[in-house]
Every structure is written in structure tokens, then in C-alpha cells.
Design a protein around this motif. Structure first.
Motif, PDB file in Angstrom:
ATOM      1  N   THR A 121       0.858  -1.190   0.000  1.00  0.00           N
ATOM      2  CA  THR A 121       0.000   0.000   0.000  1.00  0.00           C
ATOM      3  C   THR A 121       0.891   1.236   0.000  1.00  0.00           C
ATOM      4  OG1 THR A 121      -1.937   0.989   1.090  1.00  0.00           O
ATOM      5  CG2 THR A 121      -0.203   0.165   2.543  1.00  0.00           C
ATOM      6  N   ALA A 122       0.345   2.393  -0.357  1.00  0.00           N
ATOM      7  CA  ALA A 122       1.141   3.626  -0.416  1.00  0.00           C
ATOM      8  C   ALA A 122       1.628   4.007   0.980  1.00  0.00           C
ATOM      9  CB  ALA A 122       0.298   4.757  -0.996  1.00  0.00           C
ATOM     10  N   GLU A 123       2.836   4.608   1.049  1.00  0.00           N
ATOM     11  CA  GLU A 123       3.367   5.088   2.333  1.00  0.00           C
ATOM     12  C   GLU A 123       2.392   6.107   2.922  1.00  0.00           C
ATOM     13  OE1 GLU A 123       7.304   6.716   1.944  1.00  0.00           O
ATOM     14  OE2 GLU A 123       7.861   5.112   0.547  1.00  0.00           O
ATOM     15  N   PHE A 124       2.260   6.093   4.256  1.00  0.00           N
ATOM     16  CA  PHE A 124       1.283   6.991   4.881  1.00  0.00           C
ATOM     17  C   PHE A 124       1.765   7.453   6.249  1.00  0.00           C
ATOM     18  CE2 PHE A 124       0.460   2.899   6.714  1.00  0.00           C
ATOM     19  CZ  PHE A 124      -0.074   3.136   7.962  1.00  0.00           C
ATOM     20  N   SER A 125       1.144   8.543   6.722  1.00  0.00           N
ATOM     21  CA  SER A 125       1.340   9.026   8.096  1.00  0.00           C
ATOM     22  C   SER A 125      -0.045   9.239   8.671  1.00  0.00           C
ATOM     23  CB  SER A 125       2.088  10.363   8.118  1.00  0.00           C
ATOM     24  OG  SER A 125       3.317  10.229   7.440  1.00  0.00           O
ATOM     25  N   ARG A 126      -0.186   9.041   9.980  1.00  0.00           N
ATOM     26  CA  ARG A 126      -1.501   9.280  10.588  1.00  0.00           C
ATOM     27  C   ARG A 126      -1.418  10.439  11.565  1.00  0.00           C
ATOM     28  NH1 ARG A 126      -3.003   4.280  14.589  1.00  0.00           N
ATOM     29  NH2 ARG A 126      -4.902   5.508  14.648  1.00  0.00           N
ATOM     30  N   PHE A 127      -2.506  11.195  11.671  1.00  0.00           N
ATOM     31  CA  PHE A 127      -2.561  12.379  12.527  1.00  0.00           C
ATOM     32  C   PHE A 127      -3.862  12.377  13.321  1.00  0.00           C
ATOM     33  CE2 PHE A 127       0.033  13.437   8.858  1.00  0.00           C
ATOM     34  CZ  PHE A 127       1.155  14.035   9.437  1.00  0.00           C
ATOM     35  N   ALA A 128      -3.771  12.772  14.590  1.00  0.00           N
ATOM     36  CA  ALA A 128      -4.982  12.871  15.413  1.00  0.00           C
ATOM     37  C   ALA A 128      -5.860  14.017  14.905  1.00  0.00           C
ATOM     38  CB  ALA A 128      -4.614  13.095  16.873  1.00  0.00           C
ATOM     39  N   TYR A 129      -5.203  15.074  14.397  1.00  0.00           N
ATOM     40  CA  TYR A 129      -5.927  16.238  13.851  1.00  0.00           C
ATOM     41  C   TYR A 129      -5.190  16.756  12.619  1.00  0.00           C
ATOM     42  CZ  TYR A 129      -8.272  16.250  18.359  1.00  0.00           C
ATOM     43  OH  TYR A 129      -8.987  15.872  19.462  1.00  0.00           O
ATOM     44  N   ASP A 262       4.341  -0.794 -12.699  1.00  0.00           N
ATOM     45  CA  ASP A 262       3.513  -2.008 -12.661  1.00  0.00           C
ATOM     46  C   ASP A 262       3.487  -2.718 -11.313  1.00  0.00           C
ATOM     47  OD1 ASP A 262       2.517  -1.684 -15.186  1.00  0.00           O
ATOM     48  OD2 ASP A 262       4.037  -2.937 -16.154  1.00  0.00           O
ATOM     49  N   GLU A 263       3.737  -1.951 -10.246  1.00  0.00           N
ATOM     50  CA  GLU A 263       3.461  -2.477  -8.905  1.00  0.00           C
ATOM     51  C   GLU A 263       1.950  -2.385  -8.686  1.00  0.00           C
ATOM     52  OE1 GLU A 263       5.863  -1.623  -5.049  1.00  0.00           O
ATOM     53  OE2 GLU A 263       6.098   0.084  -6.396  1.00  0.00           O
ATOM     54  N   ILE A 264       1.411  -3.244  -7.841  1.00  0.00           N
ATOM     55  CA  ILE A 264       0.004  -3.141  -7.454  1.00  0.00           C
ATOM     56  C   ILE A 264      -0.042  -2.747  -5.979  1.00  0.00           C
ATOM     57  CG2 ILE A 264      -2.173  -4.394  -7.129  1.00  0.00           C
ATOM     58  CD1 ILE A 264      -1.608  -4.078 -10.065  1.00  0.00           C
ATOM     59  N   LEU A 265      -0.669  -1.610  -5.687  1.00  0.00           N
ATOM     60  CA  LEU A 265      -0.791  -1.126  -4.311  1.00  0.00           C
ATOM     61  C   LEU A 265      -2.266  -1.061  -3.935  1.00  0.00           C
ATOM     62  CD1 LEU A 265       1.704   1.909  -4.379  1.00  0.00           C
ATOM     63  CD2 LEU A 265       2.170  -0.427  -3.615  1.00  0.00           C
ATOM     64  N   VAL A 266      -2.606  -1.550  -2.744  1.00  0.00           N
ATOM     65  CA  VAL A 266      -3.994  -1.482  -2.287  1.00  0.00           C
ATOM     66  C   VAL A 266      -4.285  -0.058  -1.820  1.00  0.00           C
ATOM     67  CG1 VAL A 266      -5.645  -2.308  -0.560  1.00  0.00           C
ATOM     68  CG2 VAL A 266      -4.078  -3.916  -1.673  1.00  0.00           C
ATOM     69  N   ASN A 267      -5.368   0.528  -2.342  1.00  0.00           N
ATOM     70  CA  ASN A 267      -5.779   1.862  -1.935  1.00  0.00           C
ATOM     71  C   ASN A 267      -6.698   1.741  -0.718  1.00  0.00           C
ATOM     72  OD1 ASN A 267      -6.505   4.563  -1.795  1.00  0.00           O
ATOM     73  ND2 ASN A 267      -7.984   4.414  -3.462  1.00  0.00           N
ATOM     74  N   GLU A 268      -7.882   1.151  -0.912  1.00  0.00           N
ATOM     75  CA  GLU A 268      -8.778   0.899   0.217  1.00  0.00           C
ATOM     76  C   GLU A 268      -9.766  -0.187  -0.148  1.00  0.00           C
ATOM     77  OE1 GLU A 268     -11.935   4.505  -0.074  1.00  0.00           O
ATOM     78  OE2 GLU A 268      -9.922   5.099   0.544  1.00  0.00           O
ATOM     79  N   VAL A 269     -10.537  -0.638   0.842  1.00  0.00           N
ATOM     80  CA  VAL A 269     -11.496  -1.715   0.591  1.00  0.00           C
ATOM     81  C   VAL A 269     -12.880  -1.305   1.087  1.00  0.00           C
ATOM     82  CG1 VAL A 269      -9.747  -3.532   0.774  1.00  0.00           C
ATOM     83  CG2 VAL A 269     -11.078  -2.911   2.792  1.00  0.00           C
ATOM     84  N   ALA A 270     -13.887  -1.969   0.520  1.00  0.00           N
ATOM     85  CA  ALA A 270     -15.268  -1.797   0.990  1.00  0.00           C
ATOM     86  C   ALA A 270     -15.842  -3.188   1.253  1.00  0.00           C
ATOM     87  CB  ALA A 270     -16.086  -1.069  -0.065  1.00  0.00           C
ATOM     88  N   PRO A 271     -16.401  -3.417   2.460  1.00  0.00           N
ATOM     89  CA  PRO A 271     -16.882  -4.757   2.817  1.00  0.00           C
ATOM     90  C   PRO A 271     -18.363  -4.954   2.465  1.00  0.00           C
ATOM     91  CG  PRO A 271     -16.912  -3.353   4.745  1.00  0.00           C
ATOM     92  CD  PRO A 271     -16.483  -2.484   3.595  1.00  0.00           C
ATOM     93  N   ARG A 272     -18.686  -4.788   1.188  1.00  0.00           N
ATOM     94  CA  ARG A 272     -20.094  -4.790   0.756  1.00  0.00           C
ATOM     95  C   ARG A 272     -20.129  -4.769  -0.767  1.00  0.00           C
ATOM     96  NH1 ARG A 272     -19.894   0.186  -1.230  1.00  0.00           N
ATOM     97  NH2 ARG A 272     -18.740   1.787  -0.099  1.00  0.00           N
ATOM     98  N   PRO A 273     -21.326  -4.907  -1.372  1.00  0.00           N
ATOM     99  CA  PRO A 273     -21.399  -4.653  -2.813  1.00  0.00           C
ATOM    100  C   PRO A 273     -20.876  -3.251  -3.107  1.00  0.00           C
ATOM    101  CG  PRO A 273     -23.435  -5.650  -2.034  1.00  0.00           C
ATOM    102  CD  PRO A 273     -22.623  -5.308  -0.808  1.00  0.00           C
ATOM    103  N   HIS A 274     -20.366  -3.061  -4.319  1.00  0.00           N
ATOM    104  CA  HIS A 274     -19.580  -1.849  -4.603  1.00  0.00           C
ATOM    105  C   HIS A 274     -19.866  -1.349  -6.012  1.00  0.00           C
ATOM    106  CE1 HIS A 274     -15.609   0.266  -5.307  1.00  0.00           C
ATOM    107  NE2 HIS A 274     -15.905   0.695  -4.084  1.00  0.00           N
TER     108      HIS A 274
END
Length: 384
Positions: A121-129, A262-274
Motif C-alpha cells: 500500500t502507499a506510504e502513509f502518516s496518521r494524525f490525530a488532527y 507495474d506495482e500493485i498497491l492497495v488503496n482501500e477496501v469496501a466490505p459490501r457490494p460496490h
């Protein structure tokens, strides 16, 4: 258990278009359905057996609704997960599980899950705000450009913004969020994985998504994706890895980037029909909505192959139009070969609101894509 023409009750949280399309199949199988939605005018209200108006984020509302059904599922992620957990403890089968939804509901938690399970998946950082991002840029921990995403409650292009310079930070809501490295990519791809309680897995063919540049919404979904076979196999393999990591029951739509290398990176998922699986109603042996029912009821999984190529066009509200909806030139598209419109039943349109979709099927994906262009140029979703 006997699901068909019986006392069995299936509960669905959310009565939007995804619920409505799932109800095509519950009616086909004569499965008794109960739907909960905050709007009395929700698209699903006419097709279910029991319709309840209520807040999907309210703990008591969801528990009271869910305690009377045998199996509970959802067509939207923004539901009260604590309530789902309580219902599971009371013996109600909830699919996908509260555990899966808790991870997916929060984009920061979702990204950490990928990291923990070695899912690319793409490199990321998380922030509380969001207000903490300035400091990270000043300290050199973060550099432009990057993608800002709200950790919770983003959908259809809301809660996502490409940040190229300092001024782009000014209008961001001050909420828990992540920033992702901006990935140069060739294609946005998606794979829908079906998994039942027994652990049987099937994937739908890889689809390619073309996005609207301003609304950040999918404009066209093309199946099969116009990519080399080895890239398709790589995308399917990664989607199966994601499904296996979640051990979910139901459909999991895995959205991915095919990078310049041609790398494959996961962006996000949805747990339902889409949205990326709507084409399957006309183009596949088993639609994604029927497959969702097969998954959550522990029935044999259906054939996920396509009968023909399919292209899906989203019908969204035209800019500068708000009010009672009119589908202008719908009779023009109905005269075209292999074209089927689906109107979701939302009486009020507004700019970029999803109001319906059109599927175009053809033996040749290139021809289907050409007709899709004509459909896009013909039909308009306007107000009176």
C-alpha cells in the motif's frame, strides 16, 4: 436453515441504492427482508418486507432493529459497530463481522492492517488532527504533494483531497486523518472477492475505473480491465491476500493502483457490494448482489465469470441542478444496443449525487466503451 419462503429474516442496515439492488435478488428468492435507514424516502423502502426509519449510528436503534433478525448485513460502512458487537454476543449472525468493519471504518486502522499483514500500500502518516500536518511539513517529516484523507466518514470523493502546497491545507476539516504519498499510477483497478463462512473464495474479473477529474467519483467501470494478463493475475492475487487477512464473510471490493512501474498497491477496501461491481447485474453469470446473499447465507458461491464485456456509467446530478429530478434523453439511450439504465429512486437531485447507473454490454469491450461515451454524452440528470 430454510431461507426461502420461510420465517427466516434478513436484516439490512442502510436502504440506499446498494440495498435496493440487493433486494432485486431477495425478491427473486423470496427471502423476507427488514431494512433500517434514516430517510423515509430511501430507495429500498418499496422492495423490502419491513422498512424502519432510524439512525444507523445510534446504538439502541441498531440493537433494537437487529435483535429481531436471523442474519444482519449492511450496505454502508457508517453504522454503529458497538451495536453490531452486542448483536453478535446475543447470537445474531452479522456479516461481515463487527471486527472487520471496525478495522475498515477508520482509514488509519485500515492502513495499519495492511502494513501488519505485508499487503502493499502507499506510504502513509496518521494524525490525530489535520492541524498537526503543518508541523510535520515544517519538520521535514512530510513533503508536498500528498493525499489527505479523513480517517472516518469519507465517501464518493468527500473526505479526500490532493494537497500540493500550503494553501491547500487551509480548508481541511480538523479531524483524525491520514496523509498518503501521491502515487503516479497508470490505472485504478478493483477486484471484488466473495467469501462465505466455509472459507470458499471467488474473485470477479479485474475492472478498470476511470474517474471524473473534479468530483473524484468513478465515471466509467470497464470489465475486463484493458491490462496485460500478468498484471490482472497480480491484482487478483493481492485481492485474495487481503480477503484472507480479513477472514471476512461477504463481498470485499479491493481498490488498487497500478503504478508506473507495474506495482500493485492497495488503496482501500469496501466490505459490501460496490460501485465497481454494478456491471455484473447484466454482464456476469452471478451478479455481485446475488453473490453477497450466497456469501452471508452460507450458500454455494456462484460463477463470477462474465458472459459479455460490460461498461458501467454512473449517473450523477448535473452541476447547477438541485431539486426534483428529471432524466433528460433517457429514451435516446434506451434506443442504443445493449444499454440498461438503473434508476435508484432518489427524487431529489443535487450536483454529483449518485442518482443511477447505466450498464452497456457487448462482446467487444472497445465497442462497449464507445457506446458508454455516447450514453454519457446523451443522458443528463437535471432538475425541473
Amino acid at each position: 436453515m430454510n431461507y426461502f419462503s420461510s420465517n427466516f429474516k434478513l436484516g439490512i442496515l442502510g436502504g440506499g441504492q446498494l440495498g435496493k439492488m440487493m433486494l432485486y435478488d431477495t425478491r427473486k428468492f423470496d427471502i423476507y427482508t427488514c431494512v433500517l435507514d434514516p430517510s423515509k424516502d430511501a430507495p429500498s423502502r418499496l422492495a423490502c418486507d419491513e422498512f424502519t426509519v432510524g439512525d444507523l449510528m445510534d446504538y439502541d436503534t441498531v440493537v433494537n432493529f437487529g435483535k429481531d433478525v436471523d442474519v444482519l448485513t449492511f450496505e454502508i460502512e457508517n453504522v454503529n459497530v458497538d451495536a453490531l458487537e452486542t448483536l453478535e454476543q446475543k447470537g445474531v449472525k452479522v456479516f461481515p463481522s463487527s471486527k472487520t468493519l471496525r478495522i475498515i471504518q477508520n482509514k488509519a486502522t485500515q492502513k495499519l492492517f495492511y502494513r501488519d499483514h505485508d499487503i502493499p500500500t502507499a506510504e502513509f502518516s496518521r494524525f490525530a488532527y489535520s492541524s498537526e500536518i503543518d508541523e510535520a511539513v515544517e519538520n521535514g517529516g512530510l513533503s508536498y504533494p500528498f493525499v489527505w484523507k479523513s480517517a472516518r466518514f469519507g465517501y464518493d470523493g468527500t473526505g479526500v483531497k490532493v494537497v500540493r502546497k500550503e494553501e491547500d491545507l487551509t480548508d481541511l476539516p480538523n479531524v483524525e486523518c491520514i496523509t498518503e504519498k501521491l502515487i503516479p499510477f497508470k490505472n485504478e483497478l478493483a477486484v471484488i472477492v466473495a467469501r462465505n463462512e466455509q472459507g470458499d473464495l471467488k474473485t470477479y474479473p479485474v475492472v478498470e475505473m476511470e474517474f471524473h477529474p473534479e468530483a473524484n467519483q468513478v465515471e466509467y467501470v470497464i470489465c475486463p480491465a484493458r491490462i496485460p494478463n500478468e498484471i490482472a493475475k497480480k491484482a487478483e492475487f493481492i485481492a485474495l491476500r487481503v480477503a484472507d487477512a480479513f477472514k471476512h464473510v461477504g463481498l470485499l471490493a479491493v481498490e488498487m493502483f497500478q503504478t508506473e512501474t507495474d506495482e500493485i498497491l492497495v488503496n482501500e477496501v469496501a466490505p459490501r457490494p460496490h460501485n465497481s461491481g454494478h456491471y455484473s447485474i447484466e454482464a456476469s453469470y452471478t451478479s455481485q448482489f446475488e453473490q453477497q446473499l450466497r456469501c452471508i447465507l452460507g450458500l454455494p458461491l456462484g460463477n463470477t465469470e462474465s458472459k459479455v464485456a460490460g461498461v458501467m456509467v454512473n449517473l450523477v446530478g448535473a452541476e447547477n441542478h438541485t431539486g426534483n429530478v428529471v432524466y433528460k434523453n433517457i429514451e435516446h439511450i434506451l434506443a442504443m444496443e445493449g444499454v440498461t439504465p438503473h434508476i435508484y429512486g432518489k427524487k431529489q437531485t443535487r450536483p454529483f449525487r449518485k442518482m443511477g447507473h447505466v450498464t452497456i454490454v457487448n462482446k467487444d469491450v472497445a465497442v462497449a466503451r464507445e457506446i458508454a461515451e455516447k450514453v454519457k454524452g446523451s443522458i443528463e440528470v437535471i432538475s425541473e
